[in-house]
Structure formats: C-alpha cells, structure tokens
Enzyme design. Structure first.
Site, PDB file in Angstrom:
ATOM      1  N   LEU A 146       0.827  -1.225  -0.089  1.00 24.57           N
ATOM      2  CA  LEU A 146      -0.050   0.032  -0.109  1.00 24.57           C
ATOM      3  C   LEU A 146       0.742   1.366  -0.172  1.00 24.57           C
ATOM      4  O   LEU A 146       1.847   1.194   0.579  1.00 24.57           O
ATOM      5  CB  LEU A 146      -0.822   0.029   1.287  1.00 24.57           C
ATOM      6  N   ASP A 147       0.459   2.353  -0.715  1.00 18.06           N
ATOM      7  CA  ASP A 147       1.174   3.609  -0.494  1.00 18.06           C
ATOM      8  C   ASP A 147       1.401   4.023   0.739  1.00 18.06           C
ATOM      9  O   ASP A 147       0.514   3.743   1.694  1.00 18.06           O
ATOM     10  CB  ASP A 147       0.395   4.751  -1.294  1.00 18.06           C
ATOM     11  N   ARG A 148       2.346   4.819   1.240  1.00 17.82           N
ATOM     12  CA  ARG A 148       2.619   5.039   2.589  1.00 17.82           C
ATOM     13  C   ARG A 148       1.438   5.881   3.242  1.00 17.82           C
ATOM     14  O   ARG A 148       1.127   5.654   4.450  1.00 17.82           O
ATOM     15  CB  ARG A 148       3.947   6.236   2.541  1.00 17.82           C
TER      16      ARG A 148
END
Length: 317
Positions: A146-148
C-alpha cells in the site's frame, strides 16, 4: 595515523534448508542470508562453484528444496546494521491493528503515514516493525503493498508456501481488494468503471508520478457510490489491475480527485476539507476477500477506518 576497521570475515557456513526456505532461488536465498553482500559477489561465487548444494554446483535459477544442504564459502562482509528500534507506542498500535492471524498469514490494518517497508531514507516500515516485534518468526514477508499515505488491510505471509499461494491468487484475480475513497464532487451512479492506461514517469526531483497515457499499461478500476454529500462523495473502488497509484490517478482522470491527495488532488478542496478533519489522503483499503492458504476457506476481512476519517464522515452526514 588511522586504520580502517576490518570487515568481519565469515567461515564456511553449512545451511540445512527447511520448509520456510524451500522454493526460493539460490541467488535470492544468498542475498537474504548474506546481508550487505553486493549482488556481483553473490553471482561470482555461484559462477565459480564456491556455493554448493548437496555437494554439487548450481546456477542462480536453482530452486531450493526441503532437506538441501547448502555450502557458503568464507566471505568478508560489511558489518550488519543493528535492527531498527520499534517504540512501545508503535508496537502496541500494530498489535491492536491485527485483523486476522493464523499459522499461514496475518492481516494488519496499516496506519496512514507508515510505509510498508523501509528504503529511500525510511529506516522502519511495517514489515521491519513486525519482524522486530516477533523475533521468533522464521518467515514474515509482505504479500502486496500500500502507498505510505494509504491506510488499511495489508497481508503478510508467515510461510513461503503461503506467500506463493497468495501471489498466485493475486495474479489470477482471485483476491478482491476493496478501497473506500472520499472524492471531490458528486460521483455519478452511472459511472461504474474507469478504464484508462497508466504510465509511470519520473520528475526532475526524482519523484514518481503516474499519468493517463495511450502508451501506458492497460488499467481498470470499478467504482460504486456509497454515499453522496453536498460537495463530495464516498466511493468504493475495486482495482482489477494493480498499477502504481491506480485509484488516485483514475479518480483524478474522472474529474473527482481524492480528498487529501497532495500529488493528484485539488488543493482548494484539500484546504477546505482540512477544516472538517481530513488531514491526510482519504484512501483506505477497507476489505479483503481472500481464500486462505492451506485450508482454501473463503474469508472477508474488513478494516475499520481510522477515527479521524470516521469522525470527518460523521460531520459531513
């Protein structure tokens, strides 16, 4: 006069391969085992036959099997870095965020702002934190990313066989990943999908940006309206393909960027929604529909929204 500290030298290592290590390519196994060793060294000792499996030479693509005996020659390696420290607060937060766990895998509700893994100036990510928290675990690997700034459900495999099974299910579209996003404007209920090719570019600053581009990779996201408000909509997004920043770029392309998105969003809308308590990207991996490795049982695993986002929705209602 100063002298450089000598790098520690290893003796010959003999490693018996167990079920957790089986299935790996020998080159990947050596990179994990010999922390800090440059790739050129790994491939050189393989090429010269200094690495032996069951007393025989092997090439880089060889896949290890349970019971294999691996000989690793004496090497000079850089000193291993101390494992990153995990604060009590983060450790407690992550333990509380575990949504599901068995002997094959676990699913954690990743908080926004925590990268899934370290790198690029980030010392500590989700996977590193979990490894520090569970030193007895022989195997912990991310199944997907997942993106940060995106929160929500992340799968972590506890066995290599589980990792392989989950990766295969992802490739065959047998796992559904459902996201919730708050977007600018009123999303039409007739718009049930966005199909637009995506291409990655690098800006001069080194920042990665993704654009809709005819030369990009085919990309499809399905959408469903969950709730409409005066100036925004809560939508469900189901990515059929798994491109970088796919949901963020597809919502922007549809004219409804995600609120709180600093890269693809609407600055004015972001400023206005900060007053409503949305101070981060409002994109959340809300649900996983997955077949459990080993048993094959189908499960729906739901990840609740972080409190600030839920409170913002309550205010909008």
């Amino acid at each position: 006069m100063t002298t450089e500290a000598k790098q520690p030298s290893t003796g010959v290592q003999w490693v018996d391969i167990d079920e957790h290590q089986a299935g790996q390519r020998i080159d990947n196994f050596l990179m994990t085992r010999l922390k800090g060793a440059p790739k050129t060294l790994i491939y050189r000792i393989l090429r010269k036959g200094e690495v032996r499996v069951n007393k025989g030479r092997v090439k880089a693509p060889y896949r290890l099997q349970t019971g294999d005996k691996v000989r690793i020659p004496p090497l000079r390696l850089p000193e291993e870095k101390a494992p990153p420290k995990v604060s009590e607060g983060l450790s407690s937060r992550l333990e509380d965020a575990i949504l599901f766990e068995n002997d094959q895998m676990l699913v954690v509700n990743k908080p926004s702002g925590l990268a899934v893994h370290g790198g690029s100036g980030i010392n500590l990510g989700l996977i590193e934190a979990l490894r520090v928290m569970r030193p007895q675990a022989k195997f912990l690997e991310l199944v997907h990313r997942l993106d940060r700034d995106t929160s929500g459900a992340v799968m972590v495999a506890k066995k290599r066989s589980a990792l392989k099974a989950l990766h295969e299910d992802l490739r065959q579209n047998r796992i559904d990943k459902i996201y919730h996003a708050l977007v600018v404007g009123r999303w039409s209920k007739r718009r049930v999908k966005v199909e637009a090719p995506l291409k990655k570019n690098e800006l001069k600053s080194g920042e990665r940006i993704v654009r809709v581009d005819a030369d990009g990779k085919a990309s499809l996201t399905q959408f469903r309206v969950l709730q409409q408000f005066e100036h925004c909509s809560l939508v469900e997004a189901k990515p059929i393909t798994g491109r970088t920043h796919q949901i963020r770029v597809h919502t922007q392309y549809a004219g409804h960027p995600i609120i709180g998105d600093p890269k693809y969003g609407d600055e004015q809308a972001n400023r206005e929604m900060r007053d409503q308590g949305v101070k981060r990207l409002f994109l959340h991996a809300a649900e996983l529909r997955v077949r459990l490795p080993g048993s094959g049982e189908r499960m729906i695993i739901k990840a609740p929204l972080e409190r600030p986002l839920q409170q913002a929705l309550n205010r909008l209602r």
